[in-house]
Write a protein that holds these residues in place. Structure first.
Motif, PDB file in Angstrom:
ATOM      1  N   LEU A  50       0.830  -1.211   0.000  1.00 59.41           N
ATOM      2  CA  LEU A  50       0.000   0.000   0.000  1.00 59.41           C
ATOM      3  C   LEU A  50       0.865   1.262   0.000  1.00 59.41           C
ATOM      4  N   SER A  51       1.989   1.218   0.720  1.00 61.29           N
ATOM      5  CA  SER A  51       2.894   2.369   0.747  1.00 61.29           C
ATOM      6  C   SER A  51       3.462   2.641  -0.640  1.00 61.29           C
ATOM      7  N   LEU A  52       3.822   1.583  -1.348  1.00 63.66           N
ATOM      8  CA  LEU A  52       4.347   1.754  -2.707  1.00 63.66           C
ATOM      9  C   LEU A  52       3.278   2.282  -3.659  1.00 63.66           C
ATOM     10  N   LEU A  53       2.061   1.827  -3.483  1.00 59.44           N
ATOM     11  CA  LEU A  53       0.954   2.328  -4.312  1.00 59.44           C
ATOM     12  C   LEU A  53       0.694   3.807  -4.049  1.00 59.44           C
ATOM     13  N   LYS A  54       0.873   4.220  -2.792  1.00 58.04           N
ATOM     14  CA  LYS A  54       0.730   5.654  -2.470  1.00 58.04           C
ATOM     15  C   LYS A  54       1.889   6.446  -3.068  1.00 58.04           C
ATOM     16  N   GLU A  55       3.100   5.906  -2.958  1.00 58.92           N
ATOM     17  CA  GLU A  55       4.264   6.572  -3.529  1.00 58.92           C
ATOM     18  C   GLU A  55       4.097   6.797  -5.031  1.00 58.92           C
ATOM     19  N   ASP A  56       3.496   5.839  -5.699  1.00 60.04           N
ATOM     20  CA  ASP A  56       3.340   5.910  -7.157  1.00 60.04           C
ATOM     21  C   ASP A  56       2.063   6.619  -7.585  1.00 60.04           C
ATOM     22  N   GLY A  57       1.345   7.200  -6.619  1.00 65.43           N
ATOM     23  CA  GLY A  57       0.174   7.999  -6.952  1.00 65.43           C
ATOM     24  C   GLY A  57      -1.065   7.207  -7.315  1.00 65.43           C
ATOM     25  N   VAL A  58      -1.092   5.927  -6.952  1.00 64.19           N
ATOM     26  CA  VAL A  58      -2.257   5.091  -7.257  1.00 64.19           C
ATOM     27  C   VAL A  58      -3.301   5.214  -6.156  1.00 64.19           C
ATOM     28  N   LEU A  59      -2.834   5.298  -4.913  1.00 63.36           N
ATOM     29  CA  LEU A  59      -3.727   5.399  -3.758  1.00 63.36           C
ATOM     30  C   LEU A  59      -3.514   6.710  -3.011  1.00 63.36           C
ATOM     31  N   VAL A  60      -4.545   7.114  -2.294  1.00 62.66           N
ATOM     32  CA  VAL A  60      -4.485   8.264  -1.396  1.00 62.66           C
ATOM     33  C   VAL A  60      -5.025   7.817  -0.053  1.00 62.66           C
ATOM     34  N   SER A  61      -4.316   8.146   1.025  1.00 63.77           N
ATOM     35  CA  SER A  61      -4.779   7.794   2.365  1.00 63.77           C
ATOM     36  C   SER A  61      -5.394   9.004   3.044  1.00 63.77           C
ATOM     37  N   VAL A  62      -6.531   8.808   3.672  1.00 65.72           N
ATOM     38  CA  VAL A  62      -7.202   9.849   4.434  1.00 65.72           C
ATOM     39  C   VAL A  62      -7.248   9.392   5.885  1.00 65.72           C
ATOM     40  N   HIS A  63      -6.623  10.172   6.762  1.00 65.25           N
ATOM     41  CA  HIS A  63      -6.519   9.767   8.161  1.00 65.25           C
ATOM     42  C   HIS A  63      -7.899   9.516   8.768  1.00 65.25           C
ATOM     43  N   GLY A  64      -8.039   8.342   9.363  1.00 60.94           N
ATOM     44  CA  GLY A  64      -9.282   7.971  10.021  1.00 60.94           C
ATOM     45  C   GLY A  64     -10.346   7.407   9.095  1.00 60.94           C
ATOM     46  N   LYS A  65     -10.064   7.416   7.783  1.00 57.60           N
ATOM     47  CA  LYS A  65     -11.063   6.926   6.828  1.00 57.60           C
ATOM     48  C   LYS A  65     -10.571   5.754   5.986  1.00 57.60           C
ATOM     49  N   GLY A  66      -9.267   5.684   5.750  1.00 64.19           N
ATOM     50  CA  GLY A  66      -8.738   4.563   4.991  1.00 64.19           C
ATOM     51  C   GLY A  66      -8.042   4.968   3.709  1.00 64.19           C
ATOM     52  N   HIS A  67      -7.896   3.990   2.803  1.00 64.71           N
ATOM     53  CA  HIS A  67      -7.191   4.186   1.546  1.00 64.71           C
ATOM     54  C   HIS A  67      -8.207   4.313   0.399  1.00 64.71           C
ATOM     55  N   PHE A  68      -7.955   5.272  -0.473  1.00 60.97           N
ATOM     56  CA  PHE A  68      -8.834   5.504  -1.608  1.00 60.97           C
ATOM     57  C   PHE A  68      -8.045   5.408  -2.912  1.00 60.97           C
ATOM     58  N   ILE A  69      -8.712   4.929  -3.948  1.00 58.71           N
ATOM     59  CA  ILE A  69      -8.080   4.845  -5.261  1.00 58.71           C
ATOM     60  C   ILE A  69      -8.130   6.227  -5.894  1.00 58.71           C
ATOM     61  N   LYS A  70      -6.970   6.715  -6.247  1.00 59.12           N
ATOM     62  CA  LYS A  70      -6.899   8.064  -6.787  1.00 59.12           C
ATOM     63  C   LYS A  70      -7.595   8.128  -8.144  1.00 59.12           C
ATOM     64  N   ARG A  71      -8.318   9.220  -8.348  1.00 61.43           N
ATOM     65  CA  ARG A  71      -8.970   9.432  -9.639  1.00 61.43           C
ATOM     66  C   ARG A  71      -7.904   9.562 -10.711  1.00 61.43           C
ATOM     67  N   GLU A  72      -8.234   9.154 -11.919  1.00 63.03           N
ATOM     68  CA  GLU A  72      -7.251   9.111 -12.991  1.00 63.03           C
ATOM     69  C   GLU A  72      -6.654  10.483 -13.236  1.00 63.03           C
ATOM     70  N   ASN A  73      -5.329  10.496 -13.415  1.00 63.26           N
ATOM     71  CA  ASN A  73      -4.622  11.735 -13.698  1.00 63.26           C
ATOM     72  C   ASN A  73      -4.626  12.038 -15.183  1.00 63.26           C
ATOM     73  N   ASN A  74      -4.633  13.322 -15.508  1.00 59.69           N
ATOM     74  CA  ASN A  74      -4.407  13.764 -16.877  1.00 59.69           C
ATOM     75  C   ASN A  74      -2.937  14.163 -16.965  1.00 59.69           C
ATOM     76  N   PHE A  75      -2.112  13.267 -17.528  1.00 60.64           N
ATOM     77  CA  PHE A  75      -0.675  13.498 -17.508  1.00 60.64           C
ATOM     78  C   PHE A  75      -0.241  14.608 -18.462  1.00 60.64           C
ATOM     79  N   SER A  76      -1.164  15.165 -19.264  1.00 58.70           N
ATOM     80  CA  SER A  76      -0.839  16.286 -20.126  1.00 58.70           C
ATOM     81  C   SER A  76      -0.876  17.607 -19.359  1.00 58.70           C
TER      82      SER A  76
END
Length: 243
Positions: A50-76
């Motif tokens: 999970l830490s690696l997924l957060k490092e790579d911008g796949v997940l976002v952690s919200v304190h007290g709520k858990g891990h969320f899948i990050k919305r797709e990025n527009n890399f442009s």
């Protein structure tokens, strides 16, 4: 053939589930207990993945709520290399509110040196960026009285301060220098509490006018729990062709 470590296998499996639509961007991941059972791994292994997924911008952690899948990025999209407020390109969660205030301060050796003045008072402008979870970030800006007059800032009006720090300042700036470090300042020394528990990331930005004069110094304090930014880099020869 070498077998990948278990945490890498878990990483790849979660990534695969996202790509296949089993896990939807913006949604919360199942609890760690559920995931441990699902993948039959230890707590340490799961948290490493999970830490690696957060490092790579796949997940976002919200304190007290858990891990969320990050919305797709527009890399442009451009990153913090563009000359505007870096705060909105450095948060993993949206801002829904602001607390704004200012202080008039007596002269200090630091600000006299920073702005090349002698025994002159100065202003500090504060914006606390917030959402339902609490305070996401703090912008502490240092400016001189002449800047207040030049930009016609109404210090009693929160909207006027916000407009200056987020828009007008950059519209009249020629350049800025941004330094990113881990702050050594203790969270307890702030007047407001930040979300999360991680260390604070400090972005110090000096904003300069057309004549090279310093217009403002911004200090952005952001908990590492909600900090992520991008800097797009190009070969020097490509940059020269753009000039």
């Amino acid at each position: 053939m070498h077998r990948s470590p278990k945490y890498v296998q878990v990483y790849n499996q979660i990534l695969k589930m996202i790509k296949q639509g089993q896990l939807i961007p913006g949604e919360k991941l199942p609890s760690e207990e559920v995931l441990r059972t699902e993948f039959d791994v230890s707590r340490v292994t799961l948290r490493t993945a999970l830490s690696l997924l957060k490092e790579d911008g796949v997940l976002v952690s919200v304190h007290g709520k858990g891990h969320f899948i990050k919305r797709e990025n527009n890399f442009s999209e451009r990153g913090i290399e563009s000359l505007d407020s870096p705060i909105f390109k450095s948060l993993t969660t949206p801002v829904t509110d602001r607390e704004v205030y200012y202080h008039e301060n007596l002269p200090s050796a630091f600000t006299d040196q920073l702005f090349h003045r002698s025994d002159e008072p100065y202003y500090t402008l504060n914006i606390w960026y917030q959402n339902d979870d609490g305070n996401l970030a703090n912008n502490l800006a240092i400016i001189m009285p002449e800047t207040v007059k030049t930009f016609d800032i109404d210090l009693e009006d929160s909207a006027s301060i916000t407009q200056f720090l987020e828009k007008n300042l950059y519209q009249h700036a020629a350049s800025s220098q941004l330094t990113i470090t881990v702050s050594e300042r203790d969270r307890s020394t702030f007047r407001r509490a930040f979300v999360g528990r991680g260390p604070l990331v400090l972005m110090t930005e000096d904003v300069f006018g057309l004549n090279g004069q310093r217009l403002a110094q911004n200090k952005y304090y952001v908990p590492s729990d909600v900090f992520r930014t991008t800097l797009n880099r190009y070969p020097i020869k490509f940059q020269n062709r753009e000039r």
